[in-house]
Design a protein around this motif. Structure first.
Motif, PDB file in Angstrom:
ATOM      1  N   ILE A   3       0.820  -1.214   0.000  1.00  0.00           N
ATOM      2  CA  ILE A   3       0.000   0.000   0.000  1.00  0.00           C
ATOM      3  C   ILE A   3       0.855   1.264   0.000  1.00  0.00           C
ATOM      4  CG2 ILE A   3      -0.343   0.231   2.494  1.00  0.00           C
ATOM      5  CD1 ILE A   3      -3.200   0.629   0.056  1.00  0.00           C
ATOM      6  N   TYR A   4       1.936   1.249   0.775  1.00  0.00           N
ATOM      7  CA  TYR A   4       2.793   2.439   0.856  1.00  0.00           C
ATOM      8  C   TYR A   4       3.485   2.689  -0.477  1.00  0.00           C
ATOM      9  CZ  TYR A   4       1.956   2.047   5.833  1.00  0.00           C
ATOM     10  OH  TYR A   4       1.351   1.967   7.066  1.00  0.00           O
ATOM     11  N   ARG A   5       3.976   1.622  -1.109  1.00  0.00           N
ATOM     12  CA  ARG A   5       4.655   1.753  -2.394  1.00  0.00           C
ATOM     13  C   ARG A   5       3.686   2.280  -3.452  1.00  0.00           C
ATOM     14  NH1 ARG A   5       5.268  -3.100  -3.342  1.00  0.00           N
ATOM     15  NH2 ARG A   5       4.035  -3.356  -5.213  1.00  0.00           N
ATOM     16  N   LEU A   6       2.482   1.739  -3.483  1.00  0.00           N
ATOM     17  CA  LEU A   6       1.496   2.173  -4.472  1.00  0.00           C
ATOM     18  C   LEU A   6       1.076   3.623  -4.247  1.00  0.00           C
ATOM     19  CD1 LEU A   6      -0.725  -1.019  -4.694  1.00  0.00           C
ATOM     20  CD2 LEU A   6       0.824  -0.140  -6.441  1.00  0.00           C
ATOM     21  N   LEU A   7       0.890   4.010  -3.014  1.00  0.00           N
ATOM     22  CA  LEU A   7       0.505   5.396  -2.718  1.00  0.00           C
ATOM     23  C   LEU A   7       1.630   6.364  -3.047  1.00  0.00           C
ATOM     24  CD1 LEU A   7      -1.469   4.934   0.614  1.00  0.00           C
ATOM     25  CD2 LEU A   7      -2.402   5.621  -1.604  1.00  0.00           C
ATOM     26  N   GLU A   8       2.865   5.939  -2.772  1.00  0.00           N
ATOM     27  CA  GLU A   8       4.037   6.768  -3.057  1.00  0.00           C
ATOM     28  C   GLU A   8       4.176   7.039  -4.549  1.00  0.00           C
ATOM     29  OE1 GLU A   8       8.011   5.324  -2.018  1.00  0.00           O
ATOM     30  OE2 GLU A   8       7.492   5.817   0.048  1.00  0.00           O
ATOM     31  N   ASN A   9       3.900   6.012  -5.351  1.00  0.00           N
ATOM     32  CA  ASN A   9       4.119   6.099  -6.794  1.00  0.00           C
ATOM     33  C   ASN A   9       2.892   6.567  -7.571  1.00  0.00           C
ATOM     34  OD1 ASN A   9       6.746   5.161  -6.471  1.00  0.00           O
ATOM     35  ND2 ASN A   9       6.093   3.036  -6.585  1.00  0.00           N
ATOM     36  N   SER A  10       1.859   6.967  -6.863  1.00  0.00           N
ATOM     37  CA  SER A  10       0.644   7.378  -7.561  1.00  0.00           C
ATOM     38  C   SER A  10       0.497   8.894  -7.555  1.00  0.00           C
ATOM     39  CB  SER A  10      -0.585   6.749  -6.909  1.00  0.00           C
ATOM     40  OG  SER A  10      -0.839   7.356  -5.667  1.00  0.00           O
ATOM     41  N   ALA A  11      -0.289   9.348  -8.487  1.00  0.00           N
ATOM     42  CA  ALA A  11      -0.589  10.778  -8.569  1.00  0.00           C
ATOM     43  C   ALA A  11      -2.078  10.957  -8.296  1.00  0.00           C
ATOM     44  CB  ALA A  11      -0.205  11.307  -9.937  1.00  0.00           C
ATOM     45  N   LEU A  12      -2.531  10.433  -7.193  1.00  0.00           N
ATOM     46  CA  LEU A  12      -3.953  10.453  -6.879  1.00  0.00           C
ATOM     47  C   LEU A  12      -4.418  11.796  -6.352  1.00  0.00           C
ATOM     48  CD1 LEU A  12      -4.280   6.981  -5.097  1.00  0.00           C
ATOM     49  CD2 LEU A  12      -4.899   7.564  -7.437  1.00  0.00           C
ATOM     50  N   ILE A  50      -8.373  -1.457  -2.834  1.00  0.00           N
ATOM     51  CA  ILE A  50      -8.755  -0.396  -1.892  1.00  0.00           C
ATOM     52  C   ILE A  50      -8.518   0.979  -2.508  1.00  0.00           C
ATOM     53  CG2 ILE A  50      -8.138   0.694   0.309  1.00  0.00           C
ATOM     54  CD1 ILE A  50      -7.820  -2.187   1.418  1.00  0.00           C
ATOM     55  N   ILE A  51      -7.392   1.159  -3.155  1.00  0.00           N
ATOM     56  CA  ILE A  51      -7.100   2.443  -3.798  1.00  0.00           C
ATOM     57  C   ILE A  51      -8.125   2.722  -4.891  1.00  0.00           C
ATOM     58  CG2 ILE A  51      -5.443   3.676  -5.265  1.00  0.00           C
ATOM     59  CD1 ILE A  51      -3.215   2.265  -3.585  1.00  0.00           C
ATOM     60  N   GLY A  52      -8.459   1.711  -5.673  1.00  0.00           N
ATOM     61  CA  GLY A  52      -9.455   1.878  -6.725  1.00  0.00           C
ATOM     62  C   GLY A  52     -10.817   2.290  -6.179  1.00  0.00           C
ATOM     63  N   ILE A  53     -11.211   1.668  -5.087  1.00  0.00           N
ATOM     64  CA  ILE A  53     -12.491   2.012  -4.468  1.00  0.00           C
ATOM     65  C   ILE A  53     -12.430   3.428  -3.897  1.00  0.00           C
ATOM     66  CG2 ILE A  53     -14.121   1.432  -2.625  1.00  0.00           C
ATOM     67  CD1 ILE A  53     -13.191  -1.526  -3.029  1.00  0.00           C
ATOM     68  N   ALA A  54     -11.319   3.776  -3.280  1.00  0.00           N
ATOM     69  CA  ALA A  54     -11.160   5.125  -2.715  1.00  0.00           C
ATOM     70  C   ALA A  54     -11.268   6.191  -3.804  1.00  0.00           C
ATOM     71  CB  ALA A  54      -9.834   5.239  -1.977  1.00  0.00           C
ATOM     72  N   GLN A  55     -10.809   5.865  -4.996  1.00  0.00           N
ATOM     73  CA  GLN A  55     -10.872   6.817  -6.109  1.00  0.00           C
ATOM     74  C   GLN A  55     -12.310   7.089  -6.539  1.00  0.00           C
ATOM     75  OE1 GLN A  55      -8.034   4.690  -8.652  1.00  0.00           O
ATOM     76  NE2 GLN A  55      -6.822   6.569  -8.682  1.00  0.00           N
ATOM     77  N   THR A  56     -13.243   6.230  -6.149  1.00  0.00           N
ATOM     78  CA  THR A  56     -14.654   6.454  -6.491  1.00  0.00           C
ATOM     79  C   THR A  56     -15.325   7.393  -5.504  1.00  0.00           C
ATOM     80  OG1 THR A  56     -15.569   4.583  -5.240  1.00  0.00           O
ATOM     81  CG2 THR A  56     -14.814   4.139  -7.507  1.00  0.00           C
ATOM     82  N   GLY A  57     -14.592   7.775  -4.446  1.00  0.00           N
ATOM     83  CA  GLY A  57     -15.135   8.723  -3.480  1.00  0.00           C
ATOM     84  C   GLY A  57     -15.440   8.141  -2.115  1.00  0.00           C
ATOM     85  N   VAL A  58     -15.209   6.855  -1.926  1.00  0.00           N
ATOM     86  CA  VAL A  58     -15.433   6.236  -0.614  1.00  0.00           C
ATOM     87  C   VAL A  58     -14.217   6.548   0.252  1.00  0.00           C
ATOM     88  CG1 VAL A  58     -15.800   4.082   0.638  1.00  0.00           C
ATOM     89  CG2 VAL A  58     -16.797   4.386  -1.627  1.00  0.00           C
ATOM     90  N   HIS A  59     -14.463   7.173   1.400  1.00  0.00           N
ATOM     91  CA  HIS A  59     -13.345   7.547   2.274  1.00  0.00           C
ATOM     92  C   HIS A  59     -13.583   7.140   3.720  1.00  0.00           C
ATOM     93  CE1 HIS A  59     -11.366   9.569  -0.975  1.00  0.00           C
ATOM     94  NE2 HIS A  59     -12.436  10.317  -1.198  1.00  0.00           N
ATOM     95  N   ASP A  60     -14.281   6.035   3.915  1.00  0.00           N
ATOM     96  CA  ASP A  60     -14.484   5.461   5.241  1.00  0.00           C
ATOM     97  C   ASP A  60     -13.736   4.132   5.268  1.00  0.00           C
ATOM     98  OD1 ASP A  60     -16.037   5.184   7.860  1.00  0.00           O
ATOM     99  OD2 ASP A  60     -16.562   3.333   6.782  1.00  0.00           O
ATOM    100  N   ALA A  61     -12.817   3.975   6.223  1.00  0.00           N
ATOM    101  CA  ALA A  61     -11.954   2.794   6.262  1.00  0.00           C
ATOM    102  C   ALA A  61     -12.741   1.492   6.338  1.00  0.00           C
ATOM    103  CB  ALA A  61     -10.977   2.898   7.428  1.00  0.00           C
TER     104      ALA A  61
END
Length: 75
Positions: A3-12, A50-61
């Motif tokens: 998760i950390y590597r993917l978040l680091e390398n993304s431009a979300l 999880i990142i894909g779902i978060a990109q749809t606007g869901v921000h509840d863990a």
């Protein structure tokens, strides 16, 4: 950890609050699925989902975790 590597390398363009929510959902999902080996390829699949779902606007863990498990069809 995947998760950390993917978040680091993304431009979300996510803020700290959203990033913390994603990380919390990731940890919660790993715990729920009893994934202890952080080198397991499943961890990267979970992180991407999880990142894909978060990109749809869901921000509840809890909701992110539940949706990721459902979409992965893992029981």
């Amino acid at each position: 950890m995947a998760i950390y590597r993917l978040l680091e390398n993304s431009a979300l363009g996510l803020g700290p609050k959203e990033v913390n929510c994603i990380i919390e959902a990731y940890e919660q999902t790993l715990h729920t699925l009893c994934v202890k080996d952080r080198d397991d390829p499943l961890t990267e699949m979970i992180a991407k989902k999880i990142i894909g779902i978060a990109q749809t606007g869901v921000h509840d863990a809890a909701q992110l975790s539940t949706l990721a498990i459902k979409e992965l069809s893992v029981r």
